[in-house]
Enzyme design. Structure first.
Site, PDB file in Angstrom:
ATOM      1  N   LYS A 164      40.440  69.949  73.673  1.00  0.00           N
ATOM      2  CA  LYS A 164      40.276  70.519  75.019  1.00  0.00           C
ATOM      3  C   LYS A 164      38.965  71.272  75.059  1.00  0.00           C
ATOM      4  O   LYS A 164      38.652  72.037  74.162  1.00  0.00           O
ATOM      5  CB  LYS A 164      41.430  71.496  75.312  1.00  0.00           C
ATOM      6  CG  LYS A 164      41.426  72.022  76.734  1.00  0.00           C
ATOM      7  CD  LYS A 164      42.128  71.058  77.653  1.00  0.00           C
ATOM      8  CE  LYS A 164      41.991  71.411  79.112  1.00  0.00           C
ATOM      9  NZ  LYS A 164      40.710  71.024  79.697  1.00  0.00           N
ATOM     10  N   SER A 198      44.276  75.766  82.583  1.00  0.00           N
ATOM     11  CA  SER A 198      43.971  74.342  82.397  1.00  0.00           C
ATOM     12  C   SER A 198      45.145  73.635  81.722  1.00  0.00           C
ATOM     13  O   SER A 198      45.503  72.509  82.080  1.00  0.00           O
ATOM     14  CB  SER A 198      42.715  74.168  81.542  1.00  0.00           C
ATOM     15  OG  SER A 198      41.559  74.223  82.329  1.00  0.00           O
ATOM     16  N   THR A 227      40.284  82.671  84.711  1.00  0.00           N
ATOM     17  CA  THR A 227      39.511  83.356  83.663  1.00  0.00           C
ATOM     18  C   THR A 227      39.475  84.850  83.933  1.00  0.00           C
ATOM     19  O   THR A 227      39.762  85.665  83.050  1.00  0.00           O
ATOM     20  CB  THR A 227      38.083  82.785  83.579  1.00  0.00           C
ATOM     21  OG1 THR A 227      38.163  81.385  83.289  1.00  0.00           O
ATOM     22  CG2 THR A 227      37.278  83.471  82.487  1.00  0.00           C
ATOM     23  N   ASN A 231      31.244  82.820  89.101  1.00  0.00           N
ATOM     24  CA  ASN A 231      32.669  82.616  89.360  1.00  0.00           C
ATOM     25  C   ASN A 231      33.523  83.681  88.671  1.00  0.00           C
ATOM     26  O   ASN A 231      34.249  84.430  89.336  1.00  0.00           O
ATOM     27  CB  ASN A 231      33.081  81.215  88.901  1.00  0.00           C
ATOM     28  CG  ASN A 231      34.500  80.863  89.320  1.00  0.00           C
ATOM     29  OD1 ASN A 231      34.869  81.030  90.476  1.00  0.00           O
ATOM     30  ND2 ASN A 231      35.305  80.413  88.387  1.00  0.00           N
ATOM     31  N   LYS A 248      40.120  79.560  70.369  1.00  0.00           N
ATOM     32  CA  LYS A 248      40.596  80.117  71.646  1.00  0.00           C
ATOM     33  C   LYS A 248      41.981  79.577  71.992  1.00  0.00           C
ATOM     34  O   LYS A 248      42.877  80.324  72.376  1.00  0.00           O
ATOM     35  CB  LYS A 248      39.605  79.784  72.767  1.00  0.00           C
ATOM     36  CG  LYS A 248      39.895  80.491  74.078  1.00  0.00           C
ATOM     37  CD  LYS A 248      38.908  80.112  75.168  1.00  0.00           C
ATOM     38  CE  LYS A 248      37.507  80.554  74.853  1.00  0.00           C
ATOM     39  NZ  LYS A 248      36.586  80.336  75.998  1.00  0.00           N
ATOM     40  N   LYS A 277      34.040  70.096  73.097  1.00  0.00           N
ATOM     41  CA  LYS A 277      33.026  70.521  74.067  1.00  0.00           C
ATOM     42  C   LYS A 277      32.137  69.322  74.340  1.00  0.00           C
ATOM     43  O   LYS A 277      31.997  68.426  73.506  1.00  0.00           O
ATOM     44  CB  LYS A 277      32.178  71.681  73.530  1.00  0.00           C
ATOM     45  CG  LYS A 277      31.670  72.603  74.611  1.00  0.00           C
ATOM     46  CD  LYS A 277      32.781  73.469  75.179  1.00  0.00           C
ATOM     47  CE  LYS A 277      32.244  74.388  76.254  1.00  0.00           C
ATOM     48  NZ  LYS A 277      33.309  75.294  76.754  1.00  0.00           N
TER      49      LYS A 277
END
Length: 407
Positions: free
Chosen positions: A61, A340, A181, A212, A85, A97
């Protein structure tokens, strides 16, 4: 930084050299070079990457970024951080990534769509709803995710919404994803503030980065009763010790393109936003902004890392000596990947939850993760970053050990 943090945690865990060898290297690195037709008819070849660091706890992910500064080393480091994470908040993913070397600000919507669809086709050999699930990152957004989802689905012959997260709601996106987030940052900061006896109502908050995550954090912390004293973007910063109205600042930024020039505020530099008198500092911009040079001038009691890698290891040591509580990025900004995960689960079961349920589930996961990290910090008499890394690495090492080595 990623490898240095890993080695430090591995030392404290007494991890074997064999296990270190497995965990310090990515499982898979894909480099793709692909042609894109520009609006003027020219063909330009772009380079893109997709790195899967570890998949022992579940599918890979991680986000996809578009930037002229993308490098394979950067993508590898970010993939490793994603592994930790996901592990620290206990969701069943490994880390990945991706990135494309391009300047999206100079490209038309048509060029961006053609680049995205071709890049998605090139990496389709390793992404998938059960293998590797991309998400938005720097300079990518829900529209880019929609193009990737559609491209992948066209190849398969039917819609596969679970191949990406961070999509628009109309094609399988999740409620609450936009605020996730910043919401996660609020939940863990609330826990850290309780531990040091700092009431959030009336606490002064400074936020570097008003994109954001930063602008939503400003709104959420303001709603919590905090006083937002400073914010910044790439063009500059503003400061008012009496407090700023985040909604008014956001309107000003949308009209003028920057927070700079906001009335009833003192103009300061983005660097000075880190050093103003405040109780809580939220770096929500880029990597490496808190360094050996400025760590001694930071006045906050709590630093909540909404950005990835904003604090250098040298700065960490200085802040630790001064008693500043640093909530590390892999914990502080994990709200995004957690929601997510919720989006992916909802897509797989074709059953969607309301925003209240999502917020409630997110708070439970973030509070549980903070408590586990704090307990590890007390057990090993270390800071929260080392504790978070140790917790995450031990979980991935355990999964690797239990699964064994194939064949």
């Amino acid at each position: 930084m990623a490898v240095q943090q890993f080695e430090e945690a591995a030392d404290r865990l007494n991890l074997s050299e064999d296990m270190r060898e497995i965990l310090r290297k990515p499982k898979r690195e894909l480099t793709v070079n692909f042609p894109v037709r520009l609006d003027d008819g020219r063909i330009k070849t772009f380079t893109g990457y997709r790195v899967q660091h570890n998949v022992n706890r579940g599918p890979a992910k991680g986000g996809i970024r578009y930037s002229p500064d993308v490098t394979l080393d950067e993508v590898k480091a970010l993939a490793m951080w994603m592994t930790w994470k996901c592990a620290v908040v206990g969701i069943p993913y490994g880390g990945a990534k991706g990135g494309v070397i391009c300047d999206p600000k100079t490209m038309s919507p048509g060029e961006l769509e053609r680049l995205t669809r071709r890049y998605a086709t090139e990496i389709s050999i390793i992404i998938g709803p059960h293998s590797d699930i991309p998400a938005p990152d720097v300079n990518t957004n829900p529209q880019v995710m929609a193009w990737i989802m559609d491209t992948y689905s066209m190849h398969e012959g039917f819609s596969i919404p679970a191949v990406v997260t961070g999509k628009p709601l109309s094609i399988g996106g999740s409620e609450g994803r936009n605020d996730a987030t910043a919401m996660g940052v609020l939940f863990v900061t609330r826990q850290a503030a309780r531990r040091i006896g700092l009431p959030l109502r009336g606490a002064r908050v400074s936020i570097q980065g008003f994109g954001n995550a930063g602008s939503i954090a400003a709104r959420l912390f303001h709603h919590e009763g905090c006083k937002i004293v400073a914010v910044s973007d790439t063009r500059g910063g503003i400061y008012n010790e009496a407090g700023l109205d985040p909604a008014a600042v956001l309107r000003h930024k949308q009209e003028r393109g920057s927070v700079v020039g906001f009335p009833a505020a003192q103009q300061i530099s983005p660097q000075e936003v880190l050093e103003v008198p405040c109780d809580i500092l939220i770096p929500a911009a880029t990597e490496g902004v808190i360094t050996e040079a400025n760590a001694g001038r930071i006045q906050a009691q709590i630093i909540a890392e909404a950005a990835n890698g904003p604090t250098t290891p040298q700065a960490d040591r200085i802040l630790g000596r001064r008693g500043v509580v640093v909530i590390p990025d892999i914990l502080a900004n994990a709200g995004g990947v957690t929601v997510s995960y919720f989006e992916w689960v909802q897509d797989l079961q074709s059953f969607f939850w309301g925003v209240e349920e999502i917020t409630q589930k997110l708070e439970i996961i973030m509070n549980r993760a903070f408590a586990a990290v704090a307990e590890k910090a007390e057990q090993y008499h270390c800071d929260l970053r080392l504790a978070a890394n140790m917790l995450a690495i031990s979980r991935v090492a355990e999964a690797t050990q239990i699964r064994g080595i194939y064949p």
